[in-house]
Every structure is written in structure tokens, then in C-alpha cells.
Design a protein around this motif. Structure first.
Motif, mmCIF file in Angstrom:
data_model
loop_
_atom_site.group_PDB
_atom_site.id
_atom_site.type_symbol
_atom_site.label_atom_id
_atom_site.label_comp_id
_atom_site.label_asym_id
_atom_site.label_seq_id
_atom_site.Cartn_x
_atom_site.Cartn_y
_atom_site.Cartn_z
ATOM 1 N N ASP B 19 42.258 -2.317 6.603
ATOM 2 C CA ASP B 19 43.093 -3.502 6.852
ATOM 3 C C ASP B 19 44.457 -3.415 6.188
ATOM 4 O OD1 ASP B 19 42.022 -3.836 4.263
ATOM 5 O OD2 ASP B 19 42.367 -5.995 4.373
ATOM 6 N N ASP B 20 44.572 -2.572 5.168
ATOM 7 C CA ASP B 20 45.850 -2.486 4.460
ATOM 8 C C ASP B 20 46.744 -1.482 5.178
ATOM 9 O OD1 ASP B 20 47.880 -1.588 2.611
ATOM 10 O OD2 ASP B 20 46.775 -2.686 1.053
ATOM 11 N N GLN B 44 41.947 -2.628 12.287
ATOM 12 C CA GLN B 44 42.266 -3.310 11.028
ATOM 13 C C GLN B 44 41.194 -4.250 10.500
ATOM 14 O OE1 GLN B 44 46.547 -4.326 12.045
ATOM 15 N NE2 GLN B 44 46.613 -4.218 9.814
ATOM 16 N N LYS B 73 36.409 -3.601 1.926
ATOM 17 C CA LYS B 73 36.954 -4.961 1.946
ATOM 18 C C LYS B 73 37.762 -5.118 3.230
ATOM 19 C CE LYS B 73 37.859 -8.757 -0.337
ATOM 20 N NZ LYS B 73 37.682 -9.401 -1.611
ATOM 21 N N LEU B 74 37.150 -5.798 4.190
ATOM 22 C CA LEU B 74 37.791 -5.936 5.502
ATOM 23 C C LEU B 74 37.701 -7.384 5.966
ATOM 24 C CD1 LEU B 74 36.136 -2.864 7.245
ATOM 25 C CD2 LEU B 74 38.572 -3.069 6.725
ATOM 26 N N PRO B 75 38.681 -7.829 6.747
ATOM 27 C CA PRO B 75 38.574 -9.175 7.295
ATOM 28 C C PRO B 75 37.440 -9.256 8.312
ATOM 29 C CG PRO B 75 40.823 -8.340 7.469
ATOM 30 C CD PRO B 75 39.943 -7.186 7.124
ATOM 31 N N LYS B 76 36.920 -10.435 8.498
ATOM 32 C CA LYS B 76 35.934 -10.776 9.527
ATOM 33 C C LYS B 76 34.565 -10.139 9.315
ATOM 34 C CE LYS B 76 39.349 -12.050 12.917
ATOM 35 N NZ LYS B 76 40.059 -11.758 14.133
ATOM 36 N N LYS B 77 34.517 -8.819 9.163
ATOM 37 C CA LYS B 77 33.240 -8.154 8.938
ATOM 38 C C LYS B 77 33.521 -7.088 7.898
ATOM 39 C CE LYS B 77 30.433 -8.300 12.616
ATOM 40 N NZ LYS B 77 30.103 -7.997 14.029
ATOM 41 N N ASN B 78 32.808 -7.096 6.775
ATOM 42 C CA ASN B 78 33.139 -6.097 5.753
ATOM 43 C C ASN B 78 32.495 -4.757 6.058
ATOM 44 O OD1 ASN B 78 30.511 -5.915 4.596
ATOM 45 N ND2 ASN B 78 30.904 -7.776 3.389
ATOM 46 N N GLU B 81 28.738 -4.485 6.327
ATOM 47 C CA GLU B 81 28.195 -5.055 7.570
ATOM 48 C C GLU B 81 28.383 -4.082 8.730
ATOM 49 O OE1 GLU B 81 28.836 -9.770 7.629
ATOM 50 O OE2 GLU B 81 30.559 -8.714 6.787
ATOM 51 N N SER B 101 37.119 3.520 -0.256
ATOM 52 C CA SER B 101 37.382 2.172 -0.785
ATOM 53 C C SER B 101 38.115 2.250 -2.116
ATOM 54 C CB SER B 101 36.035 1.456 -0.968
ATOM 55 O OG SER B 101 36.182 0.334 -1.778
ATOM 56 N N THR B 102 38.794 1.158 -2.479
ATOM 57 C CA THR B 102 39.375 1.121 -3.829
ATOM 58 C C THR B 102 38.297 0.835 -4.871
ATOM 59 O OG1 THR B 102 39.904 -1.193 -3.411
ATOM 60 C CG2 THR B 102 41.724 0.366 -3.294
ATOM 61 N N SER B 103 37.140 0.337 -4.415
ATOM 62 C CA SER B 103 36.109 -0.075 -5.363
ATOM 63 C C SER B 103 35.302 1.108 -5.879
ATOM 64 C CB SER B 103 35.152 -1.074 -4.695
ATOM 65 O OG SER B 103 34.000 -1.217 -5.491
ATOM 66 N N GLY B 104 35.200 1.192 -7.211
ATOM 67 C CA GLY B 104 34.340 2.207 -7.797
ATOM 68 C C GLY B 104 33.061 1.567 -8.322
ATOM 69 N N ASP B 108 28.605 -1.387 -5.076
ATOM 70 C CA ASP B 108 29.160 -1.002 -3.773
ATOM 71 C C ASP B 108 28.674 0.373 -3.353
ATOM 72 O OD1 ASP B 108 30.547 -3.277 -3.188
ATOM 73 O OD2 ASP B 108 32.401 -2.626 -4.171
#
Lengths: 498, 153
Positions: B19-20, B44, B73-78, B81, B101-104, B108
Motif C-alpha cells: 500500500d505504500d 495497493q 499492513k494493508l487497507p481493507k484486507k491485511n 487474511e 513487511s516492516t514488522s519484525g 507476525d
């Protein structure tokens, strides 16, 4: 033998100790039984003061009684203590009466004494014990019941009457099952039998919740302690009953607080995780485009340099926005609440004024009056409504027509509801819950941070209300926030200061 | 780079779910410079990703991707999902999916593997690392990886 001779013999051989004293309290007569009882012979004691047989500590009391008799009273079956010649104290029952001559003139006092037997003393002890036990039982803070082997109540105390609402005579002789809710009644005889097979002093149903049934049909939580009483031919059980309604309420409150704390904790964890993730995102952009920028500068690609700079600057402002919004959000939770009377019409007109400057000419905001005056935290409600309006401006724009935002208020039995409606593209119902989550945006291009609606929701939470949206694609969106009518004014605060 | 000339290379088709816009741009640039020729489709949000994979809502004529690069991390459906929907669909379940992802965060990563991601990558902060990651990613999946023939629906 004349009458007086016969009387003298009668006194002399009577089983009770009979003595007489003159008005000077010296002994005048002393029969054989008195010799046996007190250990003094007639010869030894006659002419001596009678207080020889009175323990010094009782002397004063003794003379009080003597004076009573001298004015004509009789002291009957009076329990007291005397001291024998050898110093041993004996318990006696004493009757003291005046002796009068033919002219009814008082000439002395007679005292008839009987040594109290072991049985007498036991009976007296029992009667005293019973009195003591009665007082103890009656004054106990618990309901106390004694139940026989067939489940019939044989005894109960005052507190039992108070707990269950029955008079004592309605309880004694009845089955103890009358105090148990009907739904649980059938199992009780079985429990009673289990107990009488293995009677120990213990808590009833340690792992179960026990309930008592009052005469009026209401029930209440109880704790019951059991103890067996084994008599020679009967096996009784005493049950001590405590009403634990208040304890339950306190327990529940504690558990609720614990759950609330756990929820808060989870929220904080989620919050930190989300922050770390979403704040990292612009950093990734900044780092990478700094790299691209260096490459672009080296290769002298002016257009690429400008593109990178633009992206860097955008990522930078995004970071600034995120931090600003997060600060705003954390302030909602951190600052102490101050509930006061608030005129919301005033807040809304202020907000409208400040936001209208950010609208394009053809867009408009309508306030549907009246707006209520209610008890809330002025700053927080303002923050919530502000975010709802900004949300409508950011996401409610459509390409087809100018934006029209409507602010209104309604009232239910329990809450005031504020609604901000727009005529924008609307939101698919499947996202209605999601959008209130932190950093959740349905449209990344609209530029928001995804914090605004989270703030709205938190403001609602703080006012025991909720925040929600009603919308369908193409039909605009109606965002609402409810404020409970149960909010109490903050205590140390003046009256209406509107 | 030359010494890999004898390696058999395929043209690889990526679906990037991100999305970014800036991150998508970083990945695109990385893929352009990669040691392997590729094509990229970019969507996106999670809803569009599922539309793309299921060939609906405007994606009817798209070609099959060889690899899905999926943000979380995405809009509407992550991302989680999307991943679980892919794995639940018999026509899509074997398609390789790489989470980027940015998440470590452990949670997640654990959930992604539970949902049968093929790999989990954390977006590096460092520019050179990010470039290297994209290069390795395309080279690995485009050269070394040997999927079953009937993988595509």
C-alpha cells in the motif's frame, strides 16, 4: 413431752443446719447438723460472733442480708459460701428469717443451711452454661442451625431468622431443605447423607457456589460451615451460615477490574507494536530514497533528484503527522477526566468556524439544532467531534458533488448521540469495525494517519459510550458517538460554569 | 554477475501487494536492476490482491504470477487474511508467497508461517541492504527455485 421440748428435739435432730443469733450477731443456738456442717461444736460457738463462719470477703454482703431480715424480710434459698472451722469453704443454700417473741418483738435471727450437693452444683452449672451458650449463639453474626439425622431443624438462632426471613417457630421442626432453592433441593438429602457418612468439621460445598432461599422467594449466596455433634443416641449437625452477597459483589468488582486491566495491557501492547511498525515505514522510505538520491546526484539526473527530494520531504511530514496524532491520542487517555456541564452548541459552532476555513468554497457544514447541554469532559468531547469532522472532510469528498457535512444530536433513554453525516462515497459495511482501529485506513491516498477514528472511539469509551458508523457504498457515511447520561460531575468542581 | 550466465534463467512474473507507494517504488527499482528479467503487477490493498489472484473485478485477463510479494499492513484486507485465503483456495494454494513487511514482531512471523508463507522478509532500513534483498529475492525465485509444472491454475 410438752410442745417446746418437742420443738427443741425437732431442731436438734433436723438434717439441715439450724442456727440462731441474737441481735448483737452472737450465736445463741447451734444444732447437731450445724456442728457437722461448720465443724464448730455448740459449746465452742455459742456466745461467739457469727461472722466466724462468714468468709471475710462476704462480710459486708452478709450484714446487708442481716439488716434486711431485721426489718422483717425473709431471705430464701440464697446460694452463698461459708467457711468451716478448719478453713475449708463450702457452698450452701441458706434461708434466713427473723425470730420474734409472743409480742412479735424481734429477738434474733435464724439461719437454716443446707450443703449444696454435687448434683445441685451440676444442675446449676448446666443452667449457667445454657444461658451462656444461648447468649453466644444469639449474638453470633452467623446464622446457626442444628439439624438432626433426618434433616429436621432442631435449633436455630436470631441471625438465622434475619437471614432467611422466617420466625424461629416456622423453622424448628421443619426440613432444612426449605432453605435451599427448589432447583437444588432434590440433591441436598444425598449431600446430607454423604456428610453424615463422613462427618468432619468442614466447609460445605467448597468448590460449589451455595445459595440460600428466603421466605419471600429471593435467594442469596451463602457460605456454610458444618460440624458434626455426636450425642449418645443422636447424630446432629450444626451449620453456620454466612450471607456472602457483599463479598461476591466485591469479588466480581475485583475480577472486572482485573479483566479491564488485562484488556488495557493488551491495548498498550498492541499500541506499541502498531507504533513501532507504522513509524518504521516512513524511515524505510527515507533511508532508501537517501540512497537513491546519492546515486541520482552521482549520475546527475536532475529530475530523479527532485523526485527523491519530494518523496523524502513527504515521508518526513508523514512522520511528523504520525507523531502529532499519536501524541493527541495518548493525551486522550492520559489527562485526568473532568466531567462538567457542557453546552455542546457552543463547542460545535467553534469547531465549525475553525474548520470551515479549510473547506473549498462550494462545500458546506450544517448544524442541526438543538444541541444538548450535558455532563462530559469538554476538551475530550471537542477532540472527538473535531476528529469526526476532519474525518468527514478527508474521506467524505466525492468527485461527483460538493461535500456537505451535517452535525446533529439525538437522545436515547441512556445516552446523547452526536452524528456527523457526509454525502461522500460511503463505506462497505464489512470495514465498519476495522476503521476504528489504530492506523487503519481504507484509502492510503487520502493522506490521513489512521488515528482520528481511534481517538473518537476512545473519547466514547471515556464517556461510557460507543462510536460507530452507518454507511453503504455510494450513500455517504453517518459517524456517531454516544455519551452516557450516567456520567457524574467530577466531585471537586464548581457548579455550571458555562 | 557473468559467472551466473550458465544458470538457466526464467522470466519471472511478480505480484506485489504493497500500500505504500514509496515502498512499491523502492521494490520496483530494485527489480529493474535485478540480475533477472521480470514483470511486475502492483496492487495497493488486500482486496485488490484477491481480485487479481481470482481474476475478477477488472483483473480477468491478467497472467498468472510466479510469486506474490505480500505486505502485512494493508487497507481493507491485511496480509495475513490474504495469505490464508490463498492457502484455502485449491486453485491458489501452491503459489509461492513471500511476506515483505516492516514488522519484525515474533507474532507476525509465527502467524505467517502458520498460514504457510514460503518466506518471511523484513524490509531493511538500509538502502544497500534493501537493494540486495530484492536482487537476491528475484534471483532465488527466478533461478534456483523449481516449482511443480502444474502449479499454475
Amino acid at each position: 413431752m410438752n410442745t417446746s421440748q418437742r420443738l427443741a428435739l425437732l431442731v436438734h435432730s433436723a438434717a439441715d443446719a439450724i442456727i440462731a443469733i441474737a441481735l448483737d450477731n452472737n450465736v445463741t443456738d447451734w444444732n447437731t447438723a450445724a456442728e457437722r456442717l461448720y465443724g464448730y461444736t455448740q459449746d465452742e460457738i455459742v456466745g461467739q460472733p457469727v461472722h466466724l463462719i462468714v468468709p471475710p470477703r462476704l462480710l459486708e454482703h452478709f450484714y446487708v442480708n442481716v439488716e434486711k431480715v431485721k426489718v422483717g424480710q425473709i431471705v430464701l434459698n440464697y446460694h452463698t459460701v461459708r467457711v468451716k472451722k478448719d478453713g475449708e469453704e463450702i457452698e450452701i443454700s441458706l434461708t434466713i428469717s427473723p425470730i420474734r417473741d409472743e409480742q412479735m418483738k424481734l429477738i434474733g435471727i435464724s439461719a437454716i443451711a443446707r450443703n449444696l450437693s454435687r448434683e445441685d452444683r451440676l444442675l446449676r452449672q448446666i443452667s449457667e452454661d445454657q444461658t451462656l451458650l444461648g447468649v453466644l449463639t444469639e449474638s453470633a453474626p452467623n446464622g446457626i442451625l442444628v439439624v438432626d439425622e433426618n434433616g429436621f431443624i432442631t435449633l436455630c438462632n436470631k441471625q438465622t431468622e434475619l437471614l432467611f426471613g422466617y420466625r424461629r417457630d416456622e423453622l424448628v421442626g421443619q426440613s432444612v431443605e426449605m432453605l435451599i432453592p427448589i432447583s437444588l433441593r432434590s440433591k441436598h438429602p444425598h449431600y446430607r447423607k454423604t456428610y453424615s457418612d463422613h462427618p468432619t468439621e468442614r466447609q460445605m460445598g467448597a468448590s460449589r457456589d451455595l445459595t440460600g432461599l428466603r421466605k419471600d422467594g429471593t435467594s442469596f449466596p451463602v457460605e456454610v460451615g458444618l460440624a458434626p455433634i455426636r450425642l449418645q443416641d443422636r447424630h446432629l449437625v450444626t451449620a453456620s451460615v454466612i450471607d456472602i452477597t457483599e463479598r461476591k459483589v466485591a469479588q466480581e468488582k475485583l475480577q472486572q477490574t482485573n479483566r479491564e486491566l488485562a484488556r488495557r495491557n493488551e491495548e498498550v501492547e498492541q499500541f506499541i507494536y502498531t507504533i513501532s511498525h507504522d513509524l518504521k515505514s516512513p524511515l524505510v522510505t527515507i533511508q532508501s530514497f537517501l540512497g537513491f538520491l546519492k546515486d541520482d546526484l552521482r549520475s546527475g539526473d536532475q529530475a530523479a533528484v527532485e523526485d527523491s527530494l519530494k518523496r523524502l520531504s513527504a515521508a518526513n511530514s508523514r512522520m511528523t503527522d504520525l507523531i502529532g496524532d499519536l501524541l493527541q491520542l495518548s493525551r486522550v487517555g492520559l489527562k485526568k477526566l473532568n466531567f462538567e456541564q457542557v453546552n455542546t452548541a457552543y463547542i460545535v459552532s467553534e469547531l465549525k468556524e475553525s474548520i470551515e476555513s479549510e473547506l473549498s468554497k462550494e462545500d458546506r457544514i450544517t448544524v442541526v439544532n438543538p444541541l444538548p447541554t450535558l455532563v462530559c469532559d469538554r476538551l475530550k468531547l471537542r477532540q472527538g467531534l473535531d476528529n469526526l469532522l476532519r474525518n468527514a472532510i478527508r474521506y467524505g469528498k466525492s468527485n461527483e458533488h460538493p461535500l456537505h457535512i451535517k452535525i446533529s444530536a439525538a437522545e436515547t433513554d441512556t445516552a446523547h448521540v452526536f452524528t456527523v453525516a457526509d454525502n461522500g462515497p460511503g463505506i462497505d459495511p464489512k470495514y465498519h469495525d476495522k476503521i476504528f482501529g489504530l492506523f487503519q485506513r481504507l484509502d492510503s491516498s487520502a493522506g490521513g494517519t489512521g488515528v482520528g477514528l481511534t481517538i473518537v472511539k476512545r473519547v466514547a469509551d471515556l464517556h461510557h459510550g460507543t462510536a460507530w458508523v452507518e454507511s453503504s457504498p455510494g450513500l455517504g457515511a453517518r459517524f456517531s458517538i454516544s455519551i452516557s447520561k450516567n456520567i457524574k460531575l467530577t466531585a471537586d468542581q464548581g457548579d455550571d460554569n458555562e | 554477475m557473468n559467472k551466473f550466465r550458465e544458470c538457466q534463467r526464467k522470466k519471472i512474473h511478480f505480484l506485489l501487494v504493497e500500500d505504500d507507494e514509496n515502498h512499491a517504488e523502492i521494490i520496483k527499482r530494485g527489480l529493474d536492476k535485478a540480475r533477472i528479467s521480470n514483470t511486475l503487477d502492483w496492487v495497493q490493498d488486500g482486496q485488490m490482491a484477491m481480485d487479481f489472484l481470482k481474476k475478477r473485478n477488472g483483473f480477468e485477463s491478467r497472467s498468472e504470477p510466479d510469486l506474490v510479494i505480500l505486505d502485512l499492513k494493508l487497507p481493507k484486507k491485511n496480509g495475513h487474511e490474504v495469505l490464508s485465503e490463498i492457502r484455502a483456495d485449491p486453485a491458489l494454494e501452491t503459489i509461492p508467497v513471500v511476506i515483505l513487511s516492516t514488522s519484525g514482531a515474533e507474532a507476525d512471523r509465527a502467524l505467517s508461517y502458520k498460514l504457510r508463507t514460503n518466506s518471511y522478509l523484513v524490509k531493511p532500513l538500509d538502502y544497500d541492504c534493501f537493494k540486495r534483498l530484492i536482487d537476491d529475492l528475484s534471483f532465488y525465485w527466478g533461478t534456483w527455485n523449481a516449482p511443480p509444472k502444474d502449479m499454475k491454475a
